[in-house]
Scaffold this motif. Structure first.
Motif, PDB file in Angstrom:
ATOM      1  N   TYR A 245       0.781  -1.013  -0.072  1.00  0.00           N
ATOM      2  CA  TYR A 245      -0.106  -0.045   0.093  1.00  0.00           C
ATOM      3  C   TYR A 245       0.963   1.137  -0.196  1.00  0.00           C
ATOM      4  O   TYR A 245       1.920   1.277   0.450  1.00  0.00           O
ATOM      5  CB  TYR A 245      -0.937  -0.075   1.333  1.00  0.00           C
ATOM      6  CG  TYR A 245      -1.874   1.223   1.333  1.00  0.00           C
ATOM      7  CD1 TYR A 245      -2.919   1.091   0.635  1.00  0.00           C
ATOM      8  CD2 TYR A 245      -1.509   2.204   2.136  1.00  0.00           C
ATOM      9  CE1 TYR A 245      -3.834   2.225   0.775  1.00  0.00           C
ATOM     10  CE2 TYR A 245      -2.641   3.096   2.351  1.00  0.00           C
ATOM     11  CZ  TYR A 245      -3.701   3.231   1.382  1.00  0.00           C
ATOM     12  OH  TYR A 245      -4.528   4.389   1.452  1.00  0.00           O
ATOM     13  N   ARG A 246       0.572   2.404  -0.787  1.00  0.00           N
ATOM     14  CA  ARG A 246       1.476   3.367  -0.695  1.00  0.00           C
ATOM     15  C   ARG A 246       2.019   4.101   0.330  1.00  0.00           C
ATOM     16  O   ARG A 246       3.132   4.190   0.515  1.00  0.00           O
ATOM     17  CB  ARG A 246       0.443   4.659  -1.412  1.00  0.00           C
ATOM     18  CG  ARG A 246       0.010   4.387  -2.802  1.00  0.00           C
ATOM     19  CD  ARG A 246      -0.739   5.482  -3.403  1.00  0.00           C
ATOM     20  NE  ARG A 246      -0.288   6.776  -3.453  1.00  0.00           N
ATOM     21  CZ  ARG A 246      -0.754   7.856  -2.957  1.00  0.00           C
ATOM     22  NH1 ARG A 246      -2.308   7.795  -2.574  1.00  0.00           N
ATOM     23  NH2 ARG A 246      -0.407   9.030  -3.056  1.00  0.00           N
ATOM     24  N   LYS A 247       1.073   4.216   1.285  1.00  0.00           N
ATOM     25  CA  LYS A 247       1.626   4.956   2.645  1.00  0.00           C
ATOM     26  C   LYS A 247       2.555   3.758   3.267  1.00  0.00           C
ATOM     27  O   LYS A 247       3.542   4.356   3.976  1.00  0.00           O
ATOM     28  CB  LYS A 247       0.624   5.185   3.479  1.00  0.00           C
ATOM     29  CG  LYS A 247       1.147   6.056   4.752  1.00  0.00           C
ATOM     30  CD  LYS A 247       0.110   6.468   5.643  1.00  0.00           C
ATOM     31  CE  LYS A 247       0.838   7.315   6.736  1.00  0.00           C
ATOM     32  NZ  LYS A 247      -0.065   7.706   7.637  1.00  0.00           N
ATOM     33  N   ALA A 248       2.492   2.376   3.303  1.00  0.00           N
ATOM     34  CA  ALA A 248       3.468   1.321   4.026  1.00  0.00           C
ATOM     35  C   ALA A 248       4.757   1.666   3.217  1.00  0.00           C
ATOM     36  O   ALA A 248       5.723   1.513   3.605  1.00  0.00           O
ATOM     37  CB  ALA A 248       2.885   0.245   3.662  1.00  0.00           C
ATOM     38  N   ILE A 249       4.659   1.574   1.797  1.00  0.00           N
ATOM     39  CA  ILE A 249       6.066   1.658   0.972  1.00  0.00           C
ATOM     40  C   ILE A 249       6.816   2.910   1.347  1.00  0.00           C
ATOM     41  O   ILE A 249       7.907   3.052   1.861  1.00  0.00           O
ATOM     42  CB  ILE A 249       5.832   1.654  -0.496  1.00  0.00           C
ATOM     43  CG1 ILE A 249       5.092   0.159  -0.882  1.00  0.00           C
ATOM     44  CG2 ILE A 249       7.212   1.720  -1.211  1.00  0.00           C
ATOM     45  CD1 ILE A 249       4.829   0.357  -2.534  1.00  0.00           C
ATOM     46  N   ARG A 250       6.090   4.074   1.575  1.00  0.00           N
ATOM     47  CA  ARG A 250       6.705   5.379   1.809  1.00  0.00           C
ATOM     48  C   ARG A 250       7.420   5.239   3.235  1.00  0.00           C
ATOM     49  O   ARG A 250       8.325   5.606   3.482  1.00  0.00           O
ATOM     50  CB  ARG A 250       5.611   6.463   1.858  1.00  0.00           C
ATOM     51  CG  ARG A 250       6.119   7.844   1.625  1.00  0.00           C
ATOM     52  CD  ARG A 250       5.151   8.722   1.201  1.00  0.00           C
ATOM     53  NE  ARG A 250       4.065   8.899   2.190  1.00  0.00           N
ATOM     54  CZ  ARG A 250       2.657   8.967   1.611  1.00  0.00           C
ATOM     55  NH1 ARG A 250       2.404   8.606   0.714  1.00  0.00           N
ATOM     56  NH2 ARG A 250       1.952   9.067   2.813  1.00  0.00           N
ATOM     57  N   VAL A 251       6.449   4.747   4.221  1.00  0.00           N
ATOM     58  CA  VAL A 251       7.103   4.643   5.616  1.00  0.00           C
ATOM     59  C   VAL A 251       8.185   3.841   5.560  1.00  0.00           C
ATOM     60  O   VAL A 251       9.125   3.995   6.406  1.00  0.00           O
ATOM     61  CB  VAL A 251       5.763   4.526   6.574  1.00  0.00           C
ATOM     62  CG1 VAL A 251       6.382   3.970   7.924  1.00  0.00           C
ATOM     63  CG2 VAL A 251       4.807   5.561   6.620  1.00  0.00           C
ATOM     64  N   SER A 252       8.258   2.650   4.987  1.00  0.00           N
ATOM     65  CA  SER A 252       9.148   1.838   4.874  1.00  0.00           C
ATOM     66  C   SER A 252      10.537   2.367   4.244  1.00  0.00           C
ATOM     67  O   SER A 252      11.553   1.718   4.176  1.00  0.00           O
ATOM     68  CB  SER A 252       8.866   0.598   4.162  1.00  0.00           C
ATOM     69  OG  SER A 252       9.083   0.571   2.911  1.00  0.00           O
ATOM     70  N   VAL A 253      10.476   3.436   3.583  1.00  0.00           N
ATOM     71  CA  VAL A 253      11.674   4.036   2.590  1.00  0.00           C
ATOM     72  C   VAL A 253      12.218   3.122   1.861  1.00  0.00           C
ATOM     73  O   VAL A 253      13.178   3.062   1.616  1.00  0.00           O
ATOM     74  CB  VAL A 253      12.595   4.677   3.661  1.00  0.00           C
ATOM     75  CG1 VAL A 253      13.590   5.673   3.054  1.00  0.00           C
ATOM     76  CG2 VAL A 253      12.037   5.304   4.986  1.00  0.00           C
ATOM     77  N   GLY A 254      11.057   2.293   1.108  1.00  0.00           N
ATOM     78  CA  GLY A 254      11.554   1.381  -0.018  1.00  0.00           C
ATOM     79  C   GLY A 254      11.762  -0.060   0.388  1.00  0.00           C
ATOM     80  O   GLY A 254      11.922  -0.896  -0.287  1.00  0.00           O
ATOM     81  N   ALA A 255      11.847  -0.221   1.760  1.00  0.00           N
ATOM     82  CA  ALA A 255      12.319  -1.554   2.341  1.00  0.00           C
ATOM     83  C   ALA A 255      11.284  -2.691   2.091  1.00  0.00           C
ATOM     84  O   ALA A 255      11.451  -3.707   1.771  1.00  0.00           O
ATOM     85  CB  ALA A 255      12.455  -1.292   3.893  1.00  0.00           C
ATOM     86  N   ALA A 256       9.898  -2.076   1.843  1.00  0.00           N
ATOM     87  CA  ALA A 256       8.740  -3.070   1.415  1.00  0.00           C
ATOM     88  C   ALA A 256       9.178  -3.666   0.133  1.00  0.00           C
ATOM     89  O   ALA A 256       8.743  -4.720  -0.256  1.00  0.00           O
ATOM     90  CB  ALA A 256       7.555  -2.205   1.387  1.00  0.00           C
ATOM     91  N   LEU A 257       9.919  -3.046  -0.757  1.00  0.00           N
ATOM     92  CA  LEU A 257      10.524  -3.496  -2.044  1.00  0.00           C
ATOM     93  C   LEU A 257      11.678  -4.236  -1.841  1.00  0.00           C
ATOM     94  O   LEU A 257      12.370  -4.902  -2.890  1.00  0.00           O
ATOM     95  CB  LEU A 257      10.559  -2.419  -2.917  1.00  0.00           C
ATOM     96  CG  LEU A 257       9.296  -1.555  -3.191  1.00  0.00           C
ATOM     97  CD1 LEU A 257       9.578  -0.270  -4.256  1.00  0.00           C
ATOM     98  CD2 LEU A 257       8.047  -2.666  -3.547  1.00  0.00           C
ATOM     99  N   ARG A 258      12.467  -4.093  -0.919  1.00  0.00           N
ATOM    100  CA  ARG A 258      13.755  -4.710  -0.686  1.00  0.00           C
ATOM    101  C   ARG A 258      13.643  -5.686   0.258  1.00  0.00           C
ATOM    102  O   ARG A 258      14.595  -6.745  -0.300  1.00  0.00           O
ATOM    103  CB  ARG A 258      14.874  -3.694  -0.156  1.00  0.00           C
ATOM    104  CG  ARG A 258      15.077  -2.381  -0.957  1.00  0.00           C
ATOM    105  CD  ARG A 258      16.233  -1.482  -0.343  1.00  0.00           C
ATOM    106  NE  ARG A 258      16.373  -0.172  -0.762  1.00  0.00           N
ATOM    107  CZ  ARG A 258      17.050   0.039  -1.947  1.00  0.00           C
ATOM    108  NH1 ARG A 258      17.285  -0.938  -2.669  1.00  0.00           N
ATOM    109  NH2 ARG A 258      16.878   1.197  -2.432  1.00  0.00           N
ATOM    110  N   VAL A 259      13.181  -5.955   0.992  1.00  0.00           N
ATOM    111  CA  VAL A 259      13.083  -6.900   2.130  1.00  0.00           C
ATOM    112  C   VAL A 259      12.169  -8.059   1.636  1.00  0.00           C
ATOM    113  O   VAL A 259      10.878  -7.654   1.413  1.00  0.00           O
ATOM    114  CB  VAL A 259      12.785  -6.626   3.434  1.00  0.00           C
ATOM    115  CG1 VAL A 259      12.780  -8.118   4.205  1.00  0.00           C
ATOM    116  CG2 VAL A 259      13.734  -5.289   3.744  1.00  0.00           C
ATOM    117  N   PRO A 260      12.277  -9.287   1.211  1.00  0.00           N
ATOM    118  CA  PRO A 260      11.549 -10.237   0.778  1.00  0.00           C
ATOM    119  C   PRO A 260      10.488 -10.686   1.850  1.00  0.00           C
ATOM    120  O   PRO A 260      10.775 -10.729   2.860  1.00  0.00           O
ATOM    121  CB  PRO A 260      12.373 -11.372   0.426  1.00  0.00           C
ATOM    122  CG  PRO A 260      13.783 -11.276   0.300  1.00  0.00           C
ATOM    123  CD  PRO A 260      13.951  -9.733   1.181  1.00  0.00           C
TER     124      PRO A 260
END
Lengths: 277, 277
Positions: free
Chosen positions: B168-183
């Motif tokens: 979700y957009r806000k989750a990605i943003r808060v993760s500073v991209g880690a939602a896309l880096r951490v499997p």
């Protein structure tokens, strides 16, 4: 609870007796001056406790949704008789406050700041743990720092002049009321803050990804102030070079921690090592 | 950068080629299915890296504000030629996306989930550290958990079926991209998740204020999964009673930690003790 005589009915959203709550719409009140809005039962409880405990806060007025009156009785027992308790129906409250986010329990509090930073420091115990927050401009982060300070039993939070207001509505909410439980004080510039802390026997520890020591190896003394800076810039280099600096060990090449999370990790470690938790 | 030929001009906010971005207004796309919106340079960089690194993500299209094109060139060099890059002026972009919060850099990504939870677990290294998130319904918290997992080099995040979407957009943003880096991987119910983790040699550690051991005393083995539950309810009692449980030491009588902060403290301690940071 002293019966129905306690409650003052409000039927007009424009009633001047609840003007502070109406001003929430424009954020006129929130975070300006020493008055602030407390929302919800947990935060009102913290305000009532804080008022009873010391003179840091004055509870000026309460505004309740009519269907929240019954469940609030035990809390109101500890509110001074001179504090007015207004009650309104949902339509009036929504119209006054401007949205339906008020949880039905609102209060106006007033913060009575310490006379000076030195006065604040002089009242701390011989063994003390502080968070020193620098340039924290995000209300989620300042709220999170206070929440962590509360959870780990810190003696206070000190704020440089560029930190945002911990009594802003969102900051109080994120702190789960800790902004009202944990004593705090403004302290001028970072340099002034560090100087006063040092003069008062505090070891000022700069938290920085470039810190010279690891947090794991940290052996705190009797008085510790954990200095946490903004996420983007971090702490100024000319400040860091004069301090003991700690880095929270992390995987190489990754982004930095959120500042509130960093404060939580450092507080936990310091509180454990100081035998406080 | 392969020159102006790369860019496809969009002059109509209703152009069907950018319909996914327009759907952000209604949150139709965000957090539904496996497609998601990436916003901002840091997050697009994470998506480009993730796509290059493995097959977990497909970068489907990019939409840039015209004045961001120049500064994005080095990033676009690593985007496959088949991925369209649309460019629009501010009026068109604001009208399409519906607000001025897009930072001028947007992309549509598609997550390719692991074939199964067991397939996900089978690819982990012999020494592994996971966060197992249960019932996390707040996007700030799930984003914070991913950010911490990234910072402390966790091998992945596993999610029970009731967790909200980390893409979700806000989750990605808060993760500073880690939602896309951490499997990450979904894992059914908490009980199913715990069973699969245990069968795969993981010591599953329940984080709980009532935990029987302290985090300070925790000596992790080769494979550790840190189980973190919702802030309100915590982890279910029937799950906790079958697990090793750890409490993060805190001052008596205070409120509990935020779950993302708790994950950060436990991850730091585990990563240090496992010699991973």
């Amino acid at each position: 609870m002293d019966g129905q005589g306690r409650f003052i009915r409000i039927d007009d959203p424009a009633d001047p007796r609840i003007a502070e709550f109406t001003a929430m719409r424009d954020r006129d009140l929130a975070g300006r001056g020493d008055r602030f809005i407390a929302e919800g039962r947990v935060v009102l409880q913290a305000l009532v406790d804080a008022q009873a405990g010391d003179a840091r806060f004055v509870l000026e007025k309460i505004l309740l949704l009519e269907n929240r009156v019954e469940g609030t009785g035990d809390l109101l027992d500890h509110v001074e008789p001179g504090c007015p308790v207004y009650v309104a129906g949902r339509d009036v409250l929504d119209a006054a406050v401007g949205f339906a986010m008020h949880r039905g329990i609102l209060a106006v509090g007033r913060h009575v700041p310490p006379a000076s930073f030195d006065a604040f420091l002089s009242r701390l115990p011989d063994r003390a743990l502080l968070v020193a927050a620098c340039g924290i401009s995000n209300h989620d982060n300042i709220g999170g720092i206070f929440r962590n300070a509360g959870v780990f039993g810190a003696d206070g939070v000190v704020l440089d002049s560029s930190c945002c207001d911990p009594l802003y509505r969102k900051a109080i909410r994120v702190s789960v009321g800790a902004a009202l439980r944990v004593p705090f004080c403004r302290a001028g510039s970072i340099a002034e803050m560090v100087r006063s802390l040092t003069l008062n026997g505090f070891e000022v520890i700069g938290l920085s990804p470039q810190g010279s020591q690891t947090l794991s190896a940290f052996e705190p003394g009797r008085r510790v102030a954990l200095l946490a800076g903004t996420e983007g810039e971090g702490l100024p280099a000319d400040i860091l070079e004069r301090l003991t600096t700690l880095r929270i060990e992390q995987a190489p090449g990754m982004d930095s921690l959120n500042v509130a999370t960093a404060s939580g990790i450092a507080l936990w470690q310091a509180a454990c090592r100081m035998g406080r938790v």
